[in-house]
Design a protein around this motif. Structure first.
Motif, PDB file in Angstrom:
ATOM      1  N   ILE A  92      50.555 112.213  18.516  1.00  0.00           N
ATOM      2  CA  ILE A  92      49.292 112.019  19.232  1.00  0.00           C
ATOM      3  C   ILE A  92      48.274 111.387  18.284  1.00  0.00           C
ATOM      4  CG2 ILE A  92      47.320 113.237  20.237  1.00  0.00           C
ATOM      5  CD1 ILE A  92      49.205 115.219  21.446  1.00  0.00           C
ATOM      6  N   ILE A  93      47.516 110.430  18.805  1.00  0.00           N
ATOM      7  CA  ILE A  93      46.442 109.807  18.029  1.00  0.00           C
ATOM      8  C   ILE A  93      45.306 110.820  17.900  1.00  0.00           C
ATOM      9  CG2 ILE A  93      44.809 107.909  17.896  1.00  0.00           C
ATOM     10  CD1 ILE A  93      47.715 107.069  17.588  1.00  0.00           C
ATOM     11  N   ALA A  94      45.066 111.262  16.658  1.00  0.00           N
ATOM     12  CA  ALA A  94      44.031 112.270  16.422  1.00  0.00           C
ATOM     13  C   ALA A  94      42.658 111.646  16.175  1.00  0.00           C
ATOM     14  CB  ALA A  94      44.414 113.148  15.229  1.00  0.00           C
ATOM     15  N   ALA A  95      42.629 110.424  15.646  1.00  0.00           N
ATOM     16  CA  ALA A  95      41.343 109.779  15.362  1.00  0.00           C
ATOM     17  C   ALA A  95      41.533 108.270  15.295  1.00  0.00           C
ATOM     18  CB  ALA A  95      40.757 110.292  14.045  1.00  0.00           C
ATOM     19  N   VAL A  96      40.548 107.519  15.794  1.00  0.00           N
ATOM     20  CA  VAL A  96      40.489 106.055  15.685  1.00  0.00           C
ATOM     21  C   VAL A  96      39.120 105.712  15.120  1.00  0.00           C
ATOM     22  CG1 VAL A  96      40.594 103.854  16.894  1.00  0.00           C
ATOM     23  CG2 VAL A  96      42.046 105.745  17.651  1.00  0.00           C
ATOM     24  N   ASN A  97      39.097 105.146  13.909  1.00  0.00           N
ATOM     25  CA  ASN A  97      37.838 104.926  13.205  1.00  0.00           C
ATOM     26  C   ASN A  97      37.462 103.449  13.082  1.00  0.00           C
ATOM     27  OD1 ASN A  97      37.589 107.754  12.652  1.00  0.00           O
ATOM     28  ND2 ASN A  97      39.104 107.521  11.018  1.00  0.00           N
ATOM     29  N   ILE A  98      38.030 102.593  13.938  1.00  0.00           N
ATOM     30  CA  ILE A  98      37.709 101.166  13.902  1.00  0.00           C
ATOM     31  C   ILE A  98      37.582 100.644  15.319  1.00  0.00           C
ATOM     32  CG2 ILE A  98      38.850 100.647  11.707  1.00  0.00           C
ATOM     33  CD1 ILE A  98      41.291  99.739  13.449  1.00  0.00           C
ATOM     34  N   LYS A  99      37.085  99.414  15.397  1.00  0.00           N
ATOM     35  CA  LYS A  99      37.051  98.700  16.672  1.00  0.00           C
ATOM     36  C   LYS A  99      37.301  97.226  16.378  1.00  0.00           C
ATOM     37  CE  LYS A  99      32.011  98.058  16.703  1.00  0.00           C
ATOM     38  NZ  LYS A  99      31.795  98.636  15.369  1.00  0.00           N
ATOM     39  N   GLU A 100      37.645  96.468  17.386  1.00  0.00           N
ATOM     40  CA  GLU A 100      37.921  95.039  17.209  1.00  0.00           C
ATOM     41  C   GLU A 100      36.708  94.333  16.626  1.00  0.00           C
ATOM     42  OE1 GLU A 100      39.349  93.255  20.760  1.00  0.00           O
ATOM     43  OE2 GLU A 100      41.035  94.650  20.994  1.00  0.00           O
ATOM     44  N   GLY A 101      36.968  93.471  15.642  1.00  0.00           N
ATOM     45  CA  GLY A 101      35.901  92.719  14.993  1.00  0.00           C
ATOM     46  C   GLY A 101      35.411  93.334  13.698  1.00  0.00           C
ATOM     47  N   ASP A 102      35.769  94.588  13.442  1.00  0.00           N
ATOM     48  CA  ASP A 102      35.363  95.212  12.175  1.00  0.00           C
ATOM     49  C   ASP A 102      36.040  94.509  10.997  1.00  0.00           C
ATOM     50  OD1 ASP A 102      33.839  96.990  13.529  1.00  0.00           O
ATOM     51  OD2 ASP A 102      35.109  98.739  13.183  1.00  0.00           O
ATOM     52  N   SER A 103      35.326  94.438   9.880  1.00  0.00           N
ATOM     53  CA  SER A 103      35.884  93.848   8.664  1.00  0.00           C
ATOM     54  C   SER A 103      36.232  94.956   7.677  1.00  0.00           C
ATOM     55  CB  SER A 103      34.887  92.878   8.015  1.00  0.00           C
ATOM     56  OG  SER A 103      34.648  91.777   8.872  1.00  0.00           O
ATOM     57  N   LEU A 104      37.369  94.803   7.010  1.00  0.00           N
ATOM     58  CA  LEU A 104      37.818  95.784   6.027  1.00  0.00           C
ATOM     59  C   LEU A 104      37.714  95.190   4.631  1.00  0.00           C
ATOM     60  CD1 LEU A 104      41.031  97.231   7.722  1.00  0.00           C
ATOM     61  CD2 LEU A 104      38.706  98.135   7.798  1.00  0.00           C
ATOM     62  N   SER A 105      36.996  95.872   3.774  1.00  0.00           N
ATOM     63  CA  SER A 105      36.895  95.450   2.373  1.00  0.00           C
ATOM     64  C   SER A 105      37.997  96.135   1.576  1.00  0.00           C
ATOM     65  CB  SER A 105      35.533  95.829   1.804  1.00  0.00           C
ATOM     66  OG  SER A 105      35.397  97.251   1.763  1.00  0.00           O
ATOM     67  N   ALA A 106      38.084  95.771   0.298  1.00  0.00           N
ATOM     68  CA  ALA A 106      39.075  96.400  -0.571  1.00  0.00           C
ATOM     69  C   ALA A 106      38.819  97.901  -0.676  1.00  0.00           C
ATOM     70  CB  ALA A 106      39.054  95.760  -1.951  1.00  0.00           C
ATOM     71  N   MET A 107      37.560  98.315  -0.693  1.00  0.00           N
ATOM     72  CA  MET A 107      37.217  99.726  -0.760  1.00  0.00           C
ATOM     73  C   MET A 107      37.627 100.441   0.520  1.00  0.00           C
ATOM     74  SD  MET A 107      36.038 102.211  -2.521  1.00  0.00           S
ATOM     75  CE  MET A 107      35.196 101.385  -3.880  1.00  0.00           C
ATOM     76  N   ASP A 108      37.484  99.771   1.655  1.00  0.00           N
ATOM     77  CA  ASP A 108      37.837 100.364   2.946  1.00  0.00           C
ATOM     78  C   ASP A 108      39.315 100.684   3.022  1.00  0.00           C
ATOM     79  OD1 ASP A 108      35.308 100.412   4.038  1.00  0.00           O
ATOM     80  OD2 ASP A 108      35.453  98.387   4.839  1.00  0.00           O
TER      81      ASP A 108
END
Length: 419
Positions: free
Chosen positions: A235-251
């Motif tokens: 089961i998906i317990a958490a979704v912490n992004i949405k379309e269009g979000d940018s991920l950095s190296a720290m992310d």
């Protein structure tokens, strides 16, 4: 220690009982100090208690592992997914371009290498200095043998043959020295000779080809990392992004993008006191009670016992883990408080008496006092396990017999209370 199941006992209050074994009523000092209990059959469990919290055995905090922009998110919190389901993707436009460039570079490097080795392969040639030196030594030996032959008395034909051998040996020696001086090696397979300069040119071409392959592998690896798939059913317990979000190296190094759990497999992480931990072993059965769900019956087994201790409020504790299958629809959640009774020993359908009925005589033998008619008889018994309340009787008593049970007493403000 605590028992899991209470047995039924028949308690008969005594108005007066002479504890020295006589049937006559004693003085007020003996009154109310004993009880009678019936020897009965029942089940006995010896357990160790451990308190802790529930967690999921399979709990994965997923991330992409590379930077980029979220192109699609295919799940929501609470969705059930199967292993291999695509959960989310990054935009792969630049990654696909990098992979195509790497493929082209590899092809160019491979072709350059093939041009250098055609019609031979790299393995065909070798620069072998020891072989060249051995050839010189052999030629020198043959030349020396030829000179020795000239000193003997030979016929004209024999002299001619020796001079011919001498000439051949001289040529071999000269050729071997020239090869070594030019820095050339002998072809292992008799197909040709590779100069030192050509050797390093070929080696450089080989390394360029290998480097191009590594770059291509890295580009393909980045393409794989851009697609997040479910590693197991859950089961998906958490979704912490949405379309269009940018991920950095720290992310991608620290941020949980999607969390997936398997609700069927859970465990209780608990602590056991240092007094009890020596009897706790892997595989032991445990009965688990969840504080928030008193109606849920759970049974598991000990999966791990930590060798390291922690100290809390002066107590020395050891962490243990008890795994169990969560019933479907049970409402169990990670973090819930629970208590486990770990079964150290158990007996079924055995004779039981209260612990306080057990004593010792002057010879150190285990005895109980049994009511026989109007008399009290001291009888030797063989006992088994105890849960701190009841004791197993292996021999010496029969079901239905009546035994004397000593009552505990305590004083408060000068008054004595029996237990």
């Amino acid at each position: 220690m605590r028992r899991n199941k209470m047995k039924s006992v028949l308690i008969i209050a005594l108005a007066c009982l002479v504890v020295v074994g006589l049937s006559a009523c004693g003085g007020p000092a003996q009154e109310g100090q004993s009880q009678l209990a019936e020897v009965s059959r029942g089940d006995l469990l010896v357990t160790v208690s451990a308190d802790g919290n529930l967690s999921f055995v399979k709990d994965r905090k997923l991330t992409f592992g590379i930077t980029g922009t979220i192109a699609e998110v295919n799940v929501e919190e609470g969705d059930w997914v199967s292993e291999g389901t695509v959960l989310a993707r990054l935009d792969t436009t630049s990654l696909e371009l990098a992979a195509r460039v790497a493929e082209a570079d590899l092809e160019i490097a491979t072709n350059s290498y093939r041009r250098l080795t055609y019609p031979y392969s790299y393995a065909t040639f070798a620069f072998d200095v020891p072989a060249a030196l051995a050839a010189i030594t052999g030629a020198q030996r043959e030349l020396g043998e030829a000179f020795e032959s000239l000193e003997e008395g030979l016929s004209f034909d024999q002299y001619w043959e020796v001079w011919h051998r001498l000439d051949e040996a001289q040529k071999k020696l000269t050729d071997a020295k020239e090869r070594l001086a030019r820095g050339q090696g002998v072809d292992l397979f008799g197909t040709g000779i590779l100069s030192v300069a050509d050797f390093w040119t070929l080696r450089a071409a080989q390394l360029t080809m290998e480097k191009a392959q590594v770059v291509l592998d890295m580009a393909n690896g980045d393409l794989e990392k851009a697609v997040m798939v479910a590693p197991f059913d859950g089961i998906i317990a958490a979704v912490n992004i949405k379309e269009g979000d940018s991920l950095s190296a720290m992310d991608y190094a620290t941020r949980t993008i999607i969390e997936l759990v398997d609700p069927a497999a859970m465990e209780l992480s608990a602590e056991v006191d240092e007094i009890d931990v020596p009897v706790v072993e892997l595989g032991q059965r445990a009965v688990i009670d969840v504080d928030a769900l008193p109606g849920v019956e759970l049974e598991g087994e000990v999966k791990s016992v930590s060798p390291l201790a922690s100290e809390e409020s002066g107590l020395v504790l050891y962490k243990i883990k008890i795994s169990f299958e969560a019933p479907e629809g049970s409402g169990l959640r990670a973090g819930m408080s629970a208590t486990a009774d770990i079964v150290i020993a158990g007996r079924s359908d055995v004779l039981l008496v209260p612990d306080r009925a057990i004593g010792e005589n002057s010879q150190g033998n285990t005895v109980v006092r049994v009511v026989v008619g109007e008399q009290i008889e001291e009888r030797a018994v063989v006992i088994g396990i105890s849960d701190g309340y009841d004791t197993e009787i292996i021999s010496g008593l029969e079901e239905g017999e009546i035994v004397v049970v000593e009552r505990r007493s305590s004083s408060i403000g000068g008054f004595t209370f029996g237990e």
